[in-house]
Design a protein around this motif. Structure first.
Motif, PDB file in Angstrom:
ATOM      1  N   PHE A 202      -5.023  17.050  -2.464  1.00  0.00           N
ATOM      2  CA  PHE A 202      -5.844  15.889  -2.160  1.00  0.00           C
ATOM      3  C   PHE A 202      -4.964  14.638  -2.147  1.00  0.00           C
ATOM      4  O   PHE A 202      -3.839  14.628  -2.670  1.00  0.00           O
ATOM      5  N   SER A 203      -5.496  13.574  -1.508  1.00  0.00           N
ATOM      6  CA  SER A 203      -4.756  12.322  -1.359  1.00  0.00           C
ATOM      7  C   SER A 203      -5.709  11.160  -1.535  1.00  0.00           C
ATOM      8  O   SER A 203      -6.934  11.303  -1.425  1.00  0.00           O
ATOM      9  N   ALA A 204      -5.136   9.980  -1.772  1.00  0.00           N
ATOM     10  CA  ALA A 204      -5.921   8.753  -1.860  1.00  0.00           C
ATOM     11  C   ALA A 204      -5.007   7.568  -1.574  1.00  0.00           C
ATOM     12  O   ALA A 204      -3.806   7.603  -1.843  1.00  0.00           O
ATOM     13  N   SER A 205      -5.589   6.545  -1.003  1.00  0.00           N
ATOM     14  CA  SER A 205      -4.832   5.341  -0.666  1.00  0.00           C
ATOM     15  C   SER A 205      -4.773   4.403  -1.864  1.00  0.00           C
ATOM     16  O   SER A 205      -5.791   4.162  -2.533  1.00  0.00           O
ATOM     17  N   LEU A 206      -3.583   3.880  -2.105  1.00  0.00           N
ATOM     18  CA  LEU A 206      -3.384   2.881  -3.150  1.00  0.00           C
ATOM     19  C   LEU A 206      -3.216   1.535  -2.453  1.00  0.00           C
ATOM     20  O   LEU A 206      -2.333   1.377  -1.610  1.00  0.00           O
TER      21      LEU A 206
ATOM     22  N   VAL B 109      -4.226   7.890 -11.126  1.00  0.00           N
ATOM     23  CA  VAL B 109      -4.071   6.675 -11.920  1.00  0.00           C
ATOM     24  C   VAL B 109      -2.660   6.156 -11.678  1.00  0.00           C
ATOM     25  O   VAL B 109      -1.706   6.933 -11.545  1.00  0.00           O
ATOM     26  N   TYR B 110      -2.527   4.805 -11.579  1.00  0.00           N
ATOM     27  CA  TYR B 110      -1.202   4.247 -11.330  1.00  0.00           C
ATOM     28  C   TYR B 110      -1.049   2.916 -12.063  1.00  0.00           C
ATOM     29  O   TYR B 110      -2.028   2.226 -12.377  1.00  0.00           O
ATOM     30  N   SER B 111       0.210   2.608 -12.331  1.00  0.00           N
ATOM     31  CA  SER B 111       0.509   1.433 -13.141  1.00  0.00           C
ATOM     32  C   SER B 111       1.958   1.033 -12.908  1.00  0.00           C
ATOM     33  O   SER B 111       2.754   1.798 -12.334  1.00  0.00           O
TER      34      SER B 111
ATOM     35  N   SER C 264       0.835  -1.199   0.000  1.00  0.00           N
ATOM     36  CA  SER C 264       0.000   0.000   0.000  1.00  0.00           C
ATOM     37  C   SER C 264       0.868   1.247   0.000  1.00  0.00           C
ATOM     38  O   SER C 264       2.063   1.194   0.297  1.00  0.00           O
ATOM     39  N   ALA C 265       0.235   2.370  -0.348  1.00  0.00           N
ATOM     40  CA  ALA C 265       0.912   3.665  -0.330  1.00  0.00           C
ATOM     41  C   ALA C 265      -0.164   4.741  -0.363  1.00  0.00           C
ATOM     42  O   ALA C 265      -1.347   4.468  -0.602  1.00  0.00           O
ATOM     43  N   THR C 266       0.241   5.988  -0.127  1.00  0.00           N
ATOM     44  CA  THR C 266      -0.679   7.119  -0.209  1.00  0.00           C
ATOM     45  C   THR C 266      -0.212   8.039  -1.320  1.00  0.00           C
ATOM     46  O   THR C 266       0.920   8.556  -1.288  1.00  0.00           O
TER      47      THR C 266
END
Length: 750
Positions: free
Chosen positions: A203-207, A177-179, A156-158
């Motif tokens: 802003f932030s979001a958890s991956l 978006v991540y890849s 996980s990461a933020t």
């Protein structure tokens, strides 16, 4: 209808048409005038239409408005008006738009890349004409940046980003978006999208569900009416798969009979958050969660140092405690710390009962005590660890006291007394501790500085260092009856010498012709001053140190380390099996523990008595011989030689005691002696005793069977040529090897 601000005479034509005449005075000058219609019943006015008055022959460009009011680069703007055919350029907020075309009533232009929000101006090359209608708003896709990824774990990461501007168009969506490949985009293969709430700003979001130990590319994005914008890729690598946490177990402190304190220190979480931590303990090594007899004490979560209390322990018992920490990889443990709970108090006063201050004896768990101006306190204001404690009051003739009427064996090393001031009493009260090792005839004060008491029960420790049987007396130092104190939970450790008992190799030493030399090892503890000498003392043969002999010395102030002193037991020291060694110091003057008993052998001897010669027959017991040894031998063997003073000695089977009774099966002369073996000094041979062994004299009597004549061997006759009948003779006598002896004369004997 109204023309500008002037109301006109209006004629109704139809539901969709009105007419009105405009006075000449109102159109005497060039200009643009609003025309409106108004419902005189409701008072509702219509929108305004622009009426342009142009003087005869006037060709000045007159723009009246533009459409649309906003749009991104590439949007075509139409500017309306009159006399516009001469317009050659259009600007928006001072920057040139891309010119399109011009007619008398319309000009077109396209919003260029350099245009920003502002007024629209047209020009015929000579004069600039501001177009009415306010500013044209230039819109664009959002402005977005991607900031550094944080809280990177194994899976996980933020992700973090910022929409710095909506660019005049409402944000409808934003996120990341991540890849595993560069330039992730919404909808692209292998790309995951995570949305976030809000419009502009950070802003932030958890991956989540990331692959461990892998490199990812993440970009912030935002969508508005113009389009989608992306921040630059932020590249990060997830951590390796988590392992169990790394931690140590704290040393155990505050050890008591039933409680102690430990904890741990988690120095690394193993790549994943520690969700629970604590200690486990039991009476066998390697305590583990869920193990039989293992107690678990939880102490929060996360890394760092923590403490935990152990309770409900058994007194005088060895325990093993280990810190633990749990994350998704499992539970890690620190190395065991072992400790032994203290023995229960020597006396806790819980078994006694005495409700007044009169002098009397009471029976407690440890034995019988005398209470003088003292009682067993059970009240809420008595300071106590359990339900009871001793309460002592002061007296004008000296403080009250409690005293043991019995001796505690094994001496006293340290004495610990829990004491406090009885509620509301004189805060200057204190107490003293005295000890006796002569059955209470005399006492020695071991208090030192008088303890300062408070209303909290506090432990005070005093050094006694008394050997043998000891008993205590505890007294208040106050002479006021209102100055009362509580005494509870008394601990007495056995006396342990500050100098250990000497150790050495061997248990017996020979000093017949020379001194016995060997090394003694011991360990001193404490403070030893300059000039101190350690001395090894030899006791008397019974172990008494009344008049010891110094057999070795060492000048040293060392403490806590093993020391060696060469010793020499003088030649000629008297025989004995109860000698002991000990080490004493001269500064400070301390006496160490005694060694085990040793044997000293000096010129050992052995004699046999009686010494007189003996004459016996074979297989007959002679007179018992007795060996006298000085000192006692460790073993012996009776032997004989067939010549006086002979050196060839034959051991006598089974003859190893101090006594031997001669008995030989063969006639001859035997010289009997005993060989005794003495510890350290070897073997010594006794005097010899001659034993003469003779063969026995044989006697015979005979009977016949059958008992018919002849009945004697002498009558056994027959006639030549005449066969005789069978005849049996039974011989009886003394000193025969077999009795009786049967002789049978066969039939036909002639």
């Amino acid at each position: 209808m109204s023309f500008g601000t002037t109301a006109l005479t209006t004629t109704y034509v139809s539901a969709t048409s009105l007419t009105a005449a405009v006075p000449a005075s109102l159109v005497a000058t060039d200009g643009s005038f609003p025309v409106t219609a108004k419902n005189t019943t409701t008072g509702t006015a219509s929108n305004a239409a622009t009426f342009v008055v142009t003087a005869a022959g006037n060709t000045t460009p007159t723009p009246t408005g533009f459409n649309p009011a906003s749009g991104p680069v590439g949007t075509q703007i139409t500017i309306t008006g009159t006399n516009l055919s001469t317009i050659t350029s259009v600007t928006i907020n001072g920057a040139a738009a891309t010119f399109g075309s011009a007619t008398a009533t319309a000009v077109t232009a396209t919003v260029a890349a350099g245009n920003t929000t502002g007024s629209v101006v047209v020009s015929d090359g000579t004069t600039n004409y501001t177009v009415p209608g306010g500013s044209f708003t230039v819109t664009a896709a959002p402005s977005v940046t991607t900031t550094a990824t944080t809280a990177i774990g194994a899976t996980s990461a933020t992700a973090n980003g910022n929409v710095t501007s909506a660019n005049n168009s409402t944000i409808t969506e934003r996120g990341f978006v991540y890849s595993l490949s560069p330039n992730p985009r919404v909808g692209a293969s292998g790309t995951t999208k995570v949305t976030a709430t809000g419009t502009t700003g950070a802003f932030s979001a958890s991956l989540a569900s990331l692959a461990s130990n892998s490199t990812y590319y993440v970009a912030a994005y935002a969508i508005n009416g113009v389009g989608t914008s992306y921040g630059n890729d932020d590249i990060f690598t997830t951590l390796p798969p988590p392992v169990v946490a790394t931690l140590t177990t704290n040393p155990v402190t505050a050890i008591a009979a039933t409680s102690a304190t430990s904890g741990g220190n988690i120095t690394a979480d193993g790549g994943d958050a520690v969700t629970v931590r604590g200690i486990v303990y039991g009476t066998t090594p390697n305590p583990r969660l869920g193990g039989t007899g293992v107690t678990n004490v939880v102490s929060g979560s996360g890394t760092g140092s923590f403490t935990a209390n152990l309770s409900g322990l058994t007194a005088n018992t060895t325990y093993y405690v280990a810190a633990y920490a749990t994350n998704t990889a499992g539970t890690g443990y620190g190395a065991d710390q072992s400790f032994t709970t203290t023995a229960p108090p020597f006396e806790d006063f819980e078994a006694g009962s005495k409700g007044n201050y009169t002098t009397g004896d009471i029976t407690l768990a440890s034995g019988t005590w005398t209470f003088d101006n003292a009682l067993i306190g059970t009240g809420t204001t008595d300071r106590k660890n359990g339900t009871k404690s001793a309460r002592i009051q002061g007296t004008t003739t000296g403080g009250g006291f409690i005293a043991m009427n019995f001796d505690k064996p094994n001496g006293a090393g340290l004495v610990t007394v829990n004491a406090g001031i009885f509620s509301g009493d004189n805060t200057s009260s204190s107490f003293k501790v005295e000890i006796s090792n002569d059955g209470g005839l005399t006492y020695t004060d071991i208090t030192g500085t008088a303890p300062t008491l408070t209303t909290t029960l506090t432990a005070f420790t005093f050094t006694a260092n008394k050997t043998g049987g000891v008993r205590l007396k505890i007294s208040t130092t106050s002479t006021a009856s209102s100055a009362r104190i509580n005494i509870d939970d008394i601990y007495i450790t056995n006396y342990a010498s500050p100098i250990t008992a000497p150790t050495f190799t061997g248990m017996a030493f020979c000093v017949s012709s020379a001194a016995a030399a060997f090394d003694v090892k011991f360990t001193p503890t404490g403070t030893f001053n300059a000039g101190n000498q350690f001395q090894v003392q030899l006791s008397g043969p019974t172990g008494s140190f009344a008049t010891p002999t110094v057999v070795g010395t060492l000048a040293s102030t060392s403490s806590g380390a093993e020391l060696t002193i060469p010793v020499s037991i003088p030649a000629g020291t008297a025989n004995g099996t109860g000698y002991r060694l000990r080490v004493v110091s001269t500064d400070a003057a301390l006496t160490g523990d005694n060694s085990v008993a040793i044997t000293i052998v000096n010129n050992p001897t052995v004699t046999v008595a009686p010494t007189a010669d003996q004459s016996i027959q074979t297989n007959t017991n002679g007179t018992q011989l007795t060996a006298t040894e000085t000192p006692a031998a460790t073993s012996r063997q009776w032997v004989y030689s067939t010549t006086s003073g002979g050196t060839t000695l034959t051991p006598i089977t089974g003859a190893t005691g101090l006594n031997y009774t001669p008995n030989f099966a063969t006639a001859g002369d035997y010289y009997v002696k005993v060989v005794s073996t003495f510890a350290a000094c070897g073997s010594v041979t006794s005097n010899e005793v001659k034993i003469t062994v003779a063969a026995p004299v044989v006697t015979l009597t005979a009977t016949t069977s059958p008992a018919t004549s002849p009945t004697e061997i002498s009558g056994l006759t027959t006639t030549v040529g005449t066969p005789s009948a069978a005849k049996t003779y039974v011989l009886n006598g003394s000193n025969l090897s077999t009795t009786p002896v049967t002789v049978t004369a066969p039939a036909g004997f002639q």
